[in-house]
Design an enzyme around this catalytic site. Structure first.
Site: not given
Ligand SMILES: *Cc1c(COP(=O)(O)O)cnc(C)c1O
Length: 813
Positions: A482, A580, A708, A757
């Site tokens: 992801k 969540r 800056y 930036m």
């Molecule tokens: C991101 C995620 C993981 C992986 O987590 P890490 O701590 O990066 O290994 C596993 N399961 C879910 C549902 C996630 O959102």
């Protein structure tokens, strides 16, 4: 090679029935290599969590009929030959050791903590005018790499150069048996790879085993090493300090070069090398020692040493113009490394169409006729769509290739190049140094800023295998890619994971999954957070949604009904305490009722997510989550009569709660080389390095300010370097004003004033550097974890903040 099955079976103690007269011409360990063919002997290696026996059917489809296996897989009905052995890797090593003994020419064996590959490449360069050399391709120096390298020895060779790398005890004697060096080189003993050894003494002793049967050992004189040397081993040593060494050397730097004053007994002369850093000087001296030992005259030594060049062993993947991918291997052109590059091309191709730009190939020891026939066969077996040959020899042999155009020189090619000539294809650019293919790369590469995020694909493979080794053999692995592979790049990493045969990929949103599928990724992909607006696209692209609420389930079923789906895979997420996403305990009953009433979907897996797997203070909470998951998932399994994959562990879960692997784990941050445990961190390899260059250098007097708001005031005369990277690239503003630093030539340069930036300024008062020199923003130092700690955040945020305007370059060593 050219060995009968009967001979091989005998050498590797294999039990075998069938036609023993077949001749084997090549060996392979890669089930996906397009180079596999009828005359290939396939070794089904078993890794920590990867068993090539499972893919033998695919290999058979490529026409391979001979296999070295530990067991005969059940579903293999084809009419093929199995050589059954106790241990496939040992068999591969035995065969290589046997093959090595068929040849009787000098073999140089190298080991040491650093510099092996460079010394090997330089020796090849220095000695190639006089020998036909076989050497390890790339950095093939492992328990698998060494036998593969040695199997490449053929009758035309008259000198071998092989490197041996080890990470723990009991590894070197295997490699010694296979390489059987006659001349040894110990490059150095550093602190690298120390985890596998209990002491420096143990490490030295193990490394020295490579030289057991050598006639001579070349090394830098060193008392600690000498304490472990076998007194009967003849040595040829050098030193900057110790006059009792065989060769005493003094060095002076001149401009960008180094003069070495050599004293060998009463014989003295000078050699200039085009380097100034200590590592290159040491590597060059090891080469010089070999030339001295082989009796080269000083004119030749002086002439050739001056021509030494920086070695680039990496295969890089870059985005090219007109939607192309470039695989940049523009520094070598031997036959062995062409094979490797072609396998890499196949494993990373983003576009179906494959083009190879290839220069003349040097030093094969074969006649040009034979050589180009072999190259052409290789090109055909790899299904390359077109070849662009550059060089006088390949032009003369153009008729050997199908769909080939040739040019006499690189500049002739560039002069004729029409920018529309390349489009939607993967291009391998492979040529000898003298052809300057870097000019072709520069022309075809998409132009971007000088700041790049370099991603080491070997390190990703290493980290994947590290976590795999913690799993039960039957545990599956989903890898989370992801957020663009945690900022590292989506497609290339997915492709690598596909190559490593992980079971699943996980993305956050449908569009991430669509991009991967559209680019040709075939692994199943779970979408963590499928919005109901994306359900149609999810179905169209065969993505698999995570369903976490009754509302979501109902709207997915509505579309499933419309599209008349049957058993479409979905994943049920249960909330066990993260709060969540997920079904709560109370809604499980209704979930069961709905799922019982439909055949439109199939529960492929049941999952939950841990809130505190990285913090052992909360282990009681984690265990309660695991217990609740076990309980609720068991209810679903029983009531629905299903056998889904169950999974709850993320990276730190794998490390800390291994008993809860269930059927699968979900690896994330660990793949990218980050652990929150100091011991584990040492075993992971750094994946991403954010690099830039120095744009400008100036010296300001005491009292002047930088940037800056004049937030840095110089108290003394200060040398400032400006780097073209800023908060728009993802460098937190908080990292400025003396908090953070960058590395320039391995030295820390503190950031002065505020991060702008697109730029930041650093203190280089005590660093010897020039405009254009490389700068490390993060990587080995500072590490992402170190930055995260100082910025009161977590490595995840640092990695995923790197903006998409920073070009990603992937490489393999
Ligand atoms: C991101 C995620 C993981 C992986 O987590 P890490 O701590 O990066 O290994 C596993 N399961 C879910 C549902 C996630 O959102």
């Amino acid at each position: 090679m050219n060995l009968s099955i009967a001979t091989i079976a005998q050498q590797i103690n294999a039990s075998f029935e069938g036609d023993a007269s077949s001749i084997i011409e090549a060996i392979s360990i890669d089930s996906r290599s397009l180079q596999n063919s009828t005359n290939t002997l396939f070794f089904a290696l078993i890794g920590p969590n990867n068993d090539a026996h499972l893919y033998l059917n695919d290999v058979m489809k490529q026409g391979v009929t001979h296999f070295v296996v530990q067991y005969i897989p059940k579903d293999c009905h084809h009419n093929v030959n199995f050589l059954v052995v106790e241990h496939v890797l040992t068999a591969l090593q035995k065969l290589a050791a046997y093959h090595r003994r068929l040849f009787h020419f000098p073999v140089i064996g190298l080991t040491g903590s650093n510099g092996k590959t460079i010394v090997k490449e330089w020796l090849n360069f220095l000695l190639s005018p006089d020998y036909t050399i076989i050497r390890s391709p790339k950095s093939y120096n492992s328990q698998v790499g060494v036998p593969l390298s040695v199997m490449g020895i053929a009758k035309q060779h008259n000198l071998g150069i092989f490197e041996a790398g080890i990470s723990t005890i009991h590894e070197m004697s295997n490699l010694e048996q296979i390489i059987r060096p006659t001349l040894g080189i110990l490059t150095n003993i550093g602190s690298a790879h120390d985890e596998g050894f209990t002491s420096i003494g143990e490490k030295i002793k193990e490394k020295l085993l490579l030289f057991k049967n050598c006639e001579l050992l070349i090394y830098a004189k060193n008392k600690t090493i000498e304490a472990f040397l076998n007194p009967s081993l003849k040595t040829f040593s050098w030193s900057f300090k110790d006059r009792s060494a065989d060769v005493f050397i003094q060095k002076t730097s001149i401009l960008d070069k180094t003069k070495l004053h050599i004293q060998l007994h009463s014989y003295a002369f000078t050699v200039t090398i085009p380097f100034q850093d200590d590592a290159s000087i040491e590597n060059a001296i090891h080469c010089l020692m070999v030339l001295l030992h082989l009796g080269y005259d000083r004119e030749t030594i002086e002439y050739r040493m001056l021509l030494l060049y920086p070695v680039e062993m990496r295969l890089k993947i870059k985005d090219g113009i007109n939607s192309t991918t470039i695989i940049d291997d523009s520094y070598s052109s031997d036959f062995q490394s062409l094979k490797i590059a072609l396998d890499f091309l196949e494993s990373q191709k983003q576009y179906k169409k494959k083009t190879v730009i290839l220069s003349d190939i040097f030093q094969s020891g074969l006649s040009d006729e034979e050589l180009y026939s072999k190259v052409s066969q290789l090109i055909i077996s790899n299904k390359i769509n077109r070849v662009i040959g550059i060089g006088a020899t390949i032009t003369a042999f153009k008729h050997k290739f199908v769909n080939c155009i040739t040019y006499e020189t690189t500049s002739a090619f560039l002069a004729h190049l029409d920018s529309d000539f390349f489009r939607n294809e993967t291009i391998l650019i492979k040529g000898a140094r003298s052809f300057h293919f870097e000019d072709i790369v520069a022309t075809l590469e998409e132009k971007t800023h000088e700041t790049v995020l370099e991603i080491n694909l070997n390190a990703i493979s290493h980290n994947l295998n590290f976590f795999r080794s913690k799993l039960q053999p039957s545990t599956k692995m989903m890898v989370m890619v992801k957020a663009f592979g945690y900022g590292n790049g989506g497609f290339e990493i997915a492709k690598l994971l596909e190559h490593h045969q992980v079971d699943y990929l996980g993305v956050a949103f449908a569009d991430e999954g669509i991009a991967l599928k559209a680019a040709g990724i075939r692994l199943p992909i779970m979408v963590l957070n499928p919005e109901s607006t994306s359900f149609s696209a999810i179905i169209q692209y065969q993505l698999e949604p995570e369903i976490y609420s009754l509302k979501g389930l109902r709207s997915f079923l509505k579309i499933a009904e419309q599209k008349k789906l049957h058993q479409f895979p979905i994943h049920i997420k249960i909330d066990t305490g993260m709060h969540r996403l997920g079904f709560e305990q109370e809604s499980i009953e209704e979930l069961i009722v709905i799922l019982r009433a439909t055949t439109r979907v199939k529960v492929k897996s049941i999952l939950s997510h841990l809130a505190t797997s990285d913090d052992l203070h909360h282990s009681a909470f984690v265990e309660s989550q695991i217990d609740l998951f076990e309980k609720l998932s068991s209810v679903l399994i029983k009531e629905l009569c299903i056998t889904p994959i169950r999974h709850i562990l993320n990276t730190s879960g794998i490390s800390n709660f291994a008993h809860a692997q269930f059927d699968m784990v979900r690896l994330g941050i660990g793949l990218y080389g980050v652990s929150n445990d100091a011991d584990e961190q040492k075993k992971l390899e750094n994946v991403s390095t954010l690099k830039s260059v120095i744009s400008q250098i100036r010296t300001i007097p005491a009292g002047d300010s930088v940037g800056y708001g004049r937030r840095f005031m110089a108290e003394k005369k200060t040398k400032i370097a400006t780097i073209p990277i800023g908060y728009a690239d993802g460098i937190a503003r908080l990292w400025g004003n003396g908090v953070g630093y960058v590395s320039i030539h391995h030295q820390k340069a503190i950031i002065l004033g505020s991060v702008c930036m697109d730029m930041l300024m650093v203190d280089v008062t005590d660093i010897v550097c020039q405009e254009g020199d490389p700068v490390i923003i993060f990587g080995e130092s500072p590490t992402v974890s170190e930055m995260a700690e100082k910025l009161h955040t977590i490595p995840y945020e640092i990695l995923t903040s790197i903006s998409q305007r920073v070009k990603r370059v992937f490489y393999r060593e």
